[in-house]
Write a protein that holds these residues in place. Structure first.
Motif, mmCIF file in Angstrom:
data_model
loop_
_atom_site.group_PDB
_atom_site.id
_atom_site.type_symbol
_atom_site.label_atom_id
_atom_site.label_comp_id
_atom_site.label_asym_id
_atom_site.label_seq_id
_atom_site.Cartn_x
_atom_site.Cartn_y
_atom_site.Cartn_z
ATOM 1 N N ALA A 143 15.319 7.449 23.400
ATOM 2 C CA ALA A 143 14.718 6.395 22.554
ATOM 3 C C ALA A 143 13.379 5.940 23.150
ATOM 4 N N LEU A 144 13.336 5.762 24.474
ATOM 5 C CA LEU A 144 12.094 5.284 25.096
ATOM 6 C C LEU A 144 10.980 6.308 24.911
ATOM 7 N N GLU A 145 11.291 7.563 25.265
ATOM 8 C CA GLU A 145 10.230 8.580 25.215
ATOM 9 C C GLU A 145 9.752 8.811 23.793
ATOM 10 N N SER A 146 10.686 8.750 22.828
ATOM 11 C CA SER A 146 10.191 8.990 21.460
ATOM 12 C C SER A 146 9.344 7.838 20.940
ATOM 13 N N HIS A 147 9.349 6.702 21.645
ATOM 14 C CA HIS A 147 8.495 5.601 21.191
ATOM 15 C C HIS A 147 7.358 5.327 22.175
ATOM 16 N N GLY A 148 7.114 6.276 23.079
ATOM 17 C CA GLY A 148 5.953 6.180 23.974
ATOM 18 C C GLY A 148 6.172 5.282 25.186
ATOM 19 N N TYR A 149 7.403 5.087 25.593
ATOM 20 C CA TYR A 149 7.677 4.250 26.778
ATOM 21 C C TYR A 149 8.385 5.084 27.844
ATOM 22 N N ASN A 150 8.362 4.565 29.083
ATOM 23 C CA ASN A 150 9.169 5.198 30.127
ATOM 24 C C ASN A 150 9.999 4.171 30.894
ATOM 25 N N THR A 151 9.775 2.890 30.605
ATOM 26 C CA THR A 151 10.453 1.825 31.356
ATOM 27 C C THR A 151 10.859 0.706 30.394
ATOM 28 N N LEU A 152 12.042 0.192 30.617
ATOM 29 C CA LEU A 152 12.522 -0.905 29.756
ATOM 30 C C LEU A 152 13.121 -1.992 30.638
ATOM 31 N N GLY A 187 23.356 -8.279 23.246
ATOM 32 C CA GLY A 187 24.066 -7.025 22.960
ATOM 33 C C GLY A 187 23.704 -5.846 23.864
ATOM 34 N N PRO A 188 22.400 -5.467 23.986
ATOM 35 C CA PRO A 188 22.075 -4.306 24.820
ATOM 36 C C PRO A 188 22.516 -4.496 26.289
ATOM 37 N N LEU A 222 11.363 0.326 18.552
ATOM 38 C CA LEU A 222 12.225 0.642 19.702
ATOM 39 C C LEU A 222 13.556 -0.105 19.583
ATOM 40 N N LEU A 223 13.495 -1.374 19.181
ATOM 41 C CA LEU A 223 14.738 -2.145 19.040
ATOM 42 C C LEU A 223 15.687 -1.444 18.070
ATOM 43 N N LYS A 224 15.111 -0.922 16.992
ATOM 44 C CA LYS A 224 15.931 -0.237 15.999
ATOM 45 C C LYS A 224 16.579 1.013 16.618
ATOM 46 N N ALA A 225 15.788 1.735 17.385
ATOM 47 C CA ALA A 225 16.331 2.946 18.022
ATOM 48 C C ALA A 225 17.415 2.574 19.043
ATOM 49 N N LEU A 226 17.227 1.470 19.740
ATOM 50 C CA LEU A 226 18.239 1.060 20.725
ATOM 51 C C LEU A 226 19.515 0.591 20.024
ATOM 52 N N ASP A 227 19.366 -0.074 18.889
ATOM 53 C CA ASP A 227 20.561 -0.437 18.101
ATOM 54 C C ASP A 227 21.337 0.824 17.738
#
Ligand code: GLY
Ligand code: MN
Ligand code: MN
Length: 430
Positions: A24-33, A56-57, A146-151
């Motif tokens: 999810a992170l990489e597909s939205h251009g992130y590497n750290t959450l 929730g997360p 990203l929130l949607k992908a994490l859900d």
């Protein structure tokens, strides 16, 4: 202490989450959450906070409810870091984490202050959580895509999650048995709630939601929220909708019991239970959940006819004319997980005739849903029906009798398996 098998599954769960989050992170251009566990705000004009359960997360990763001001760092290719908020505090007790294998898969650091930890680099950083806690932090704050992908990472439960949900069902059923006994002994709503808490060994504030315990006409209020201290003169019915949280995971179970001498109501309870079991049996991969909702209305039409509540209309007309909706005004259920109404259930809006349906997806293996048909005698919904053009099809005498019993709901928690389903609630029955 949970069994070793469950603890071993939790390690596998964390591996799967790492992989889902990395994707999810990489597909939205992130590497750290960085995520915040959350905090309980103070009540307006008071110095007391609301009861806190958790974001929730954060629960999805840690299962740690009631832990305010903790932070979790997820990075691509690296071990998660969990900052535990452990202030020096003589007002409140600290609670060390039990020694469990999953803590070896996470780097735990203690922290005395509630603010976010400083990160060495903020490139490719997203931060999620209650916005009040994130003000001024670097990185992208709660990016919607990203929130949607994490859900979405919460939709297909891991074996560990299903194990936790199963145990939450076992515990809750102990409470439901105690509640039913208390009702049959003539106890009040308040006493039934105490019996439930005692049997589940869980205080109500820690439950996944406020237990709904309605006697007689109170059973007809969908989310009835009070507890009468006095028992009614004649206990005619009990509806209890109550769950338990286990390692963060929720059960959500409803049972309805007829009082002695309530033959008509008892027959409807039996009829609704047969329907509920048929609806549970529909749960399988490739099934559209909306179809289960529609089948519930068709089944209710049959029950309304067979019980003599509705006369002179065929089953199809009973549904089409909106009569079943007056008796069953809510949706057939929802996703279940670390939130009782778990996320990502409505990628498309519900159909116009089912506005309260919380789940509009095709079922896939690993999803966990509730199946909760109801049949209620709600004066504000029946009145317009009785005074309208369809009024003569309704059996007023029987409705008058049944209004004092409030209503019926029967709710189980069901896992979609590879080839069908597992009903966690029925499986947990002794
Ligand atoms: N307990 C709330 C619900 O069944 O959705
Ligand atoms: Mn419920
Ligand atoms: Mn429910």
């Amino acid at each position: 202490m949970p069994d070793q098998h469950l603890l071993a599954l939790q390690l596998e769960h964390l591996k799967q989450l790492q992989s889902r989050y990395e994707h999810a992170l990489e597909s939205h251009g992130y590497n750290t959450l960085l995520m915040a566990s959350g905090f309980a705000p103070y009540q307006y004009g008071d110095d007391q906070a609301w009861h806190f359960q958790g974001y929730g997360p954060f629960l999805h990763w840690t299962g740690l409810t009631g832990r305010e001001h903790c932070w979790l760092l997820i990075r691509v290719g690296q071990k998660p870091v969990l900052w535990l908020y452990e202030p020096i505090d003589f007002w409140h007790a600290g609670r060390p984490l039990p020694e469990e294998p999953w803590l070896q898969a996470v780097e735990v650091r203690s922290r005395r202050t509630p603010d976010a930890p400083e990160l060495t680099t903020c490139n490719g950083l997203a931060v999620i959580g209650d916005p009040v806690l994130l003000d001024g932090l670097p990185g992208d704050i709660n990016p919607p895509a990203l929130l949607k992908a994490l859900d979405e990472t919460r939709v297909h439960k891991t074996d560990y999650e299903i194990g936790c949900l199963a145990h939450a069902n076992t515990l809750a059923l102990e409470g439901h048995r105690a509640a039913q006994t208390a009702f049959l002994n003539g106890e009040s709503e308040f006493a039934i709630s105490l019996a439930y808490q005692q049997a589940t060994r869980q205080r109500e504030a820690d439950a996944p939601y406020h237990s709904i315990i309605g006697l007689n006409e109170h059973a007809g209020t969908l989310h009835y929220q009070y507890y009468d201290i006095q028992p009614p003169g004649l206990p005619r019915s009990l509806l209890i909708d109550a769950g338990v949280r286990y390692r963060g995971y929720c059960s959500d179970i409803t049972r309805t019991t007829a009082g002695s001498g309530e033959a008509h109501f008892a027959a409807l309870v039996q009829g609704l239970e047969r329907l509920q079991l048929r609806l549970c049996a529909m749960v399988a991969p490739g099934v559209d959940y909306i179809d289960i909702h529609r089948k519930a209305h068709q089944g209710l039409a049959v029950l309304l006819s067979a019980s003599g509540l509705v006369k002179g209309l065929d089953d199809e007309a009973i549904v089409e004319q909106g009569i079943t909706r007056a008796f069953f005004p809510h949706g057939i259920g929802h996703f279940l997980g670390v939130q009782v109404h778990d996320v990502a259930g409505r990628p498309v809006p519900p159909p116009e005739d089912a506005p309260f349906l919380r789940l509009t997806r095709m079922l896939e293996p690993g999803m966990v849903v509730t199946i909760e048909p109801g049949l209620y005698f709600i004066p504000s919904l029946l009145r317009p029906l009785l005074s309208g053009p369809l009024g003569h099809h309704l059996n007023r005498e029987l409705l008058d009798e049944l209004q004092g019993c409030g209503g019926i709901r029967i709710e189980d928690n069901v896992v979609v398996s590879d080839s069908g389903h597992t009903n966690l609630t029925r499986k947990a029955e002794p």
